[in-house]
Design a protein around this motif. Structure first.
Motif, PDB file in Angstrom:
ATOM      1  N   ILE A 259       0.960  -9.983 -31.508  1.00 31.91           N
ATOM      2  CA  ILE A 259       2.346  -9.577 -31.752  1.00 31.91           C
ATOM      3  C   ILE A 259       3.111  -9.680 -30.439  1.00 31.91           C
ATOM      4  CG2 ILE A 259       3.859  -7.771 -32.654  1.00 31.91           C
ATOM      5  CD1 ILE A 259       1.643  -8.684 -34.629  1.00 31.91           C
ATOM      6  N   ASN A 260       4.305 -10.278 -30.498  1.00 31.64           N
ATOM      7  CA  ASN A 260       5.135 -10.232 -29.294  1.00 31.64           C
ATOM      8  C   ASN A 260       6.598  -9.975 -29.621  1.00 31.64           C
ATOM      9  OD1 ASN A 260       4.786 -13.401 -29.807  1.00 31.64           O
ATOM     10  ND2 ASN A 260       6.716 -13.140 -28.702  1.00 31.64           N
ATOM     11  N   VAL A 261       7.245  -9.269 -28.710  1.00 31.02           N
ATOM     12  CA  VAL A 261       8.666  -8.947 -28.805  1.00 31.02           C
ATOM     13  C   VAL A 261       9.464 -10.208 -28.502  1.00 31.02           C
ATOM     14  CG1 VAL A 261      10.532  -7.613 -27.712  1.00 31.02           C
ATOM     15  CG2 VAL A 261       8.279  -6.546 -28.129  1.00 31.02           C
ATOM     16  N   GLY A 262      10.512 -10.455 -29.293  1.00 30.98           N
ATOM     17  CA  GLY A 262      11.396 -11.572 -29.035  1.00 30.98           C
ATOM     18  C   GLY A 262      12.701 -11.125 -28.396  1.00 30.98           C
ATOM     19  N   ASP A 263      13.515 -12.096 -27.983  1.00 31.46           N
ATOM     20  CA  ASP A 263      14.781 -11.805 -27.320  1.00 31.46           C
ATOM     21  C   ASP A 263      15.699 -10.936 -28.180  1.00 31.46           C
ATOM     22  OD1 ASP A 263      13.901 -13.417 -25.272  1.00 31.46           O
ATOM     23  OD2 ASP A 263      15.387 -14.998 -25.567  1.00 31.46           O
ATOM     24  N   ALA A 264      15.706 -11.170 -29.503  1.00 32.28           N
ATOM     25  CA  ALA A 264      16.612 -10.398 -30.374  1.00 32.28           C
ATOM     26  C   ALA A 264      16.304  -8.912 -30.289  1.00 32.28           C
ATOM     27  CB  ALA A 264      16.512 -10.891 -31.814  1.00 32.28           C
TER      28      ALA A 264
ATOM     29  N   PRO B 130      21.073 -15.998 -39.566  1.00 32.79           N
ATOM     30  CA  PRO B 130      21.878 -16.827 -38.654  1.00 32.79           C
ATOM     31  C   PRO B 130      23.296 -16.313 -38.441  1.00 32.79           C
ATOM     32  CG  PRO B 130      20.652 -18.211 -40.167  1.00 32.79           C
ATOM     33  CD  PRO B 130      20.452 -16.808 -40.642  1.00 32.79           C
ATOM     34  N   TYR B 131      23.900 -15.721 -39.477  1.00 32.74           N
ATOM     35  CA  TYR B 131      25.295 -15.280 -39.373  1.00 32.74           C
ATOM     36  C   TYR B 131      25.435 -13.819 -38.947  1.00 32.74           C
ATOM     37  CZ  TYR B 131      23.934 -14.126 -44.189  1.00 32.74           C
ATOM     38  OH  TYR B 131      23.251 -13.682 -45.301  1.00 32.74           O
ATOM     39  N   ASP B 132      24.338 -13.177 -38.538  1.00 25.30           N
ATOM     40  CA  ASP B 132      24.405 -11.799 -38.038  1.00 25.30           C
ATOM     41  C   ASP B 132      24.894 -11.769 -36.595  1.00 25.30           C
ATOM     42  OD1 ASP B 132      23.568 -10.282 -40.247  1.00 25.30           O
ATOM     43  OD2 ASP B 132      21.452 -10.680 -39.826  1.00 25.30           O
ATOM     44  N   MET B 133      25.697 -10.756 -36.281  1.00 24.67           N
ATOM     45  CA  MET B 133      26.049 -10.446 -34.893  1.00 24.67           C
ATOM     46  C   MET B 133      25.001  -9.478 -34.363  1.00 24.67           C
ATOM     47  SD  MET B 133      28.841 -12.126 -34.155  1.00 24.67           S
ATOM     48  CE  MET B 133      29.359 -11.314 -32.632  1.00 24.67           C
ATOM     49  N   ILE B 134      24.381  -9.817 -33.237  1.00 24.98           N
ATOM     50  CA  ILE B 134      23.372  -8.915 -32.663  1.00 24.98           C
ATOM     51  C   ILE B 134      23.849  -8.380 -31.318  1.00 24.98           C
ATOM     52  CG2 ILE B 134      21.458 -10.048 -33.878  1.00 24.98           C
ATOM     53  CD1 ILE B 134      20.671 -11.313 -31.156  1.00 24.98           C
ATOM     54  N   GLY B 135      23.478  -7.149 -31.053  1.00 25.90           N
ATOM     55  CA  GLY B 135      23.802  -6.474 -29.802  1.00 25.90           C
ATOM     56  C   GLY B 135      23.027  -5.174 -29.764  1.00 25.90           C
ATOM     57  N   PRO B 136      23.130  -4.388 -28.701  1.00 28.24           N
ATOM     58  CA  PRO B 136      22.408  -3.113 -28.640  1.00 28.24           C
ATOM     59  C   PRO B 136      22.798  -2.193 -29.804  1.00 28.24           C
ATOM     60  CG  PRO B 136      23.282  -3.700 -26.488  1.00 28.24           C
ATOM     61  CD  PRO B 136      23.870  -4.668 -27.465  1.00 28.24           C
ATOM     62  N   PHE B 137      21.798  -1.568 -30.430  1.00 23.63           N
ATOM     63  CA  PHE B 137      22.071  -0.634 -31.517  1.00 23.63           C
ATOM     64  C   PHE B 137      22.841   0.584 -30.985  1.00 23.63           C
ATOM     65  CE2 PHE B 137      18.129  -2.040 -34.136  1.00 23.63           C
ATOM     66  CZ  PHE B 137      18.901  -2.975 -34.811  1.00 23.63           C
ATOM     67  N   PRO B 138      23.790   1.115 -31.764  1.00 21.48           N
ATOM     68  CA  PRO B 138      24.540   2.301 -31.334  1.00 21.48           C
ATOM     69  C   PRO B 138      23.634   3.481 -30.986  1.00 21.48           C
ATOM     70  CG  PRO B 138      25.554   1.331 -33.278  1.00 21.48           C
ATOM     71  CD  PRO B 138      24.261   0.598 -33.055  1.00 21.48           C
TER      72      PRO B 138
ATOM     73  N   ILE C  28       4.576 -16.539 -37.227  1.00 23.72           N
ATOM     74  CA  ILE C  28       5.697 -16.170 -38.092  1.00 23.72           C
ATOM     75  C   ILE C  28       6.774 -15.575 -37.183  1.00 23.72           C
ATOM     76  CG2 ILE C  28       6.527 -14.698 -39.970  1.00 23.72           C
ATOM     77  CD1 ILE C  28       3.682 -14.659 -41.087  1.00 23.72           C
ATOM     78  N   PHE C  29       7.947 -16.175 -37.189  1.00 23.35           N
ATOM     79  CA  PHE C  29       9.069 -15.663 -36.408  1.00 23.35           C
ATOM     80  C   PHE C  29       9.941 -14.815 -37.331  1.00 23.35           C
ATOM     81  CE2 PHE C  29       7.848 -19.761 -34.555  1.00 23.35           C
ATOM     82  CZ  PHE C  29       7.578 -19.374 -33.240  1.00 23.35           C
ATOM     83  N   VAL C  30      10.015 -13.535 -37.042  1.00 24.44           N
ATOM     84  CA  VAL C  30      10.821 -12.592 -37.823  1.00 24.44           C
ATOM     85  C   VAL C  30      12.169 -12.459 -37.112  1.00 24.44           C
ATOM     86  CG1 VAL C  30      10.921 -10.263 -38.785  1.00 24.44           C
ATOM     87  CG2 VAL C  30       8.699 -11.384 -38.461  1.00 24.44           C
ATOM     88  N   ASN C  31      13.248 -12.837 -37.785  1.00 28.80           N
ATOM     89  CA  ASN C  31      14.545 -13.011 -37.123  1.00 28.80           C
ATOM     90  C   ASN C  31      15.675 -12.284 -37.830  1.00 28.80           C
ATOM     91  OD1 ASN C  31      13.293 -15.131 -35.502  1.00 28.80           O
ATOM     92  ND2 ASN C  31      13.560 -16.482 -37.259  1.00 28.80           N
ATOM     93  N   PRO C  32      16.803 -12.083 -37.128  1.00 28.74           N
ATOM     94  CA  PRO C  32      18.054 -11.765 -37.826  1.00 28.74           C
ATOM     95  C   PRO C  32      18.472 -12.970 -38.666  1.00 28.74           C
ATOM     96  CG  PRO C  32      18.215 -11.277 -35.472  1.00 28.74           C
ATOM     97  CD  PRO C  32      16.958 -12.079 -35.669  1.00 28.74           C
TER      98      PRO C  32
END
Length: 358
Positions: free
Chosen positions: A271-276, A311-319, A305-309
């Motif tokens: 298991i590895n953490v990705g940039d998202a 494509p049309y999601d905006m990603i940033g730090p969670f509130p 297996i790449f688990v991703n947001p």
């Protein structure tokens, strides 16, 4: 007896035609019995891995998932994601026969004739969701990587059944189904550590709204010390769930300029953490550089297996992460733009994350 080669392919255009256009891949090069590595695959010295910068005593954490609900299991997952960004899990609940079946299916696909694999190339594939290719981004790379792949973007079971190659689709879908609970439990543990108490519909989309699976094939290489299977990079995913065979060759960035081998463990998943996830956790969890070396003696496969947001999601730090007046390290970015930035260049370590930094 060595295979008879009808046409010399030492020239760059011939290499490209043979490997890319004609669908032979580097597997085709390997099976020609080459004695020396074609110059297109020779990496700069600084991109090669040597014994001197490997840390043999170090290893990434190995976490026993037998008792998912025990607090110490969640703690171990989060600690590993914070310190290493990489860990292996054992006793995770995905049946061993499911893992073996998808490994067999990977070999079965790459053993197809070139004309069959070529049906799924960029030019010929019936869908953008199915892509057979070689290296990483050949148009942008100064030196090619010694790897072939089949990339499958999961949209639905119906589309996968209709469009994915028959040589592997059933086993890949079975593997994806078997991994669902693992992904869900890992993300639940990781979210609690950063004060996200519940994964609602919005969070679920951001964390695991889409999935892509790769079947990777690293054939025997005539001069493995001169090239790479995969260059150093971090993934752009939320999480990556990797099944590797028993050959070995995956290395993770350690301290300074050192590298740590991830030894194959039968039945385990890496298991590895990705940039998202690094972005969404505001740097609490780290996506770490990793790479794959080529082998001079054995063909190697892996199935991430790449688990991703989406494509049309905006990603940033969670509130929730910023609730205590913590300063945001990353801006909001459209995930598809982030991914395009990653794929338009050669592998270059951790530089992609700069795209999202404030």
């Amino acid at each position: 007896m060595d295979p008879i080669v009808a046409t010399p392919i030492s020239e760059s255009s011939n290499i490209t035609d043979f490997v890319v256009t004609n669908g032979n891949g580097v597997k085709g090069l390997s099976e020609m019995g080459l004695k020396t590595l074609p110059k297109q695959y020779i990496q700069p010295v600084e991109e090669r891995i040597t014994v001197s910068n490997i840390l043999p005593q170090e290893s990434i954490p190995i976490i026993d998932m037998s008792n998912w609900d025990e607090p110490k299991v969640s703690e171990s997952i989060c600690d590993a994601a914070e310190k290493w960004g990489f860990f292996q899990i054992i006793n995770h609940g995905v049946p061993i026969e499911v893992l073996e079946n998808v490994k067999d299916a990977t070999h079965r696909f790459f053993n197809l004739p070139a004309e069959e694999k070529r049906k799924f190339s960029k030019e010929n594939s019936p869908s953008n969701s199915v892509r057979f290719g070689t290296s990483f981004s050949p148009e942008a790379e100064k030196a090619l990587e010694w790897k072939d792949y089949l990339s499958l973007f999961y949209v639905s079971e119906a589309e996968a059944s209709a469009l994915w190659p028959s040589a592997c689709k059933d086993q890949v879908l079975e593997y994806m189904r078997g991994s669902e609970l693992v992904i869900q439990r890992l993300l639940e543990a990781l979210m609690k550590r950063i004060n996200v108490k519940e994964i609602d519909e919005t969070k679920e989309s951001l964390l695991m709204g889409s999935k892509r699976i790769n079947l990777n094939y690293y054939p025997i290489c005539p001069n493995p010390e001169l090239t790479v299977g995969v260059g150093r990079h971090s993934d752009v995913s939320t999480l990556t769930i990797l099944l590797q065979d028993d050959i070995g060759g995956l290395y993770v960035r350690g301290n300074n300029d050192s590298w740590v081998h991830v030894p194959p463990i039968s039945g385990s998943l890496v298991i590895n953490v990705g940039d998202a996830l690094q972005i969404m956790s505001n740097g609490r969890y780290k996506s770490i550089e990793h790479r794959v070396v080529a082998s001079g003696s054995k063909n190697r496969i892996s199935v991430p297996i790449f688990v991703n947001p989406r494509p049309y999601d905006m990603i940033g730090p969670f509130p929730e992460v910023l609730a205590g007046d913590e300063k945001a390290l990353y801006k909001q970015v459209l995930y598809s733009n982030y991914v395009k930035h990653f794929f338009k260049k050669a592998h270059d370590g951790k530089k992609t994350i700069e795209f999202a930094k404030i």
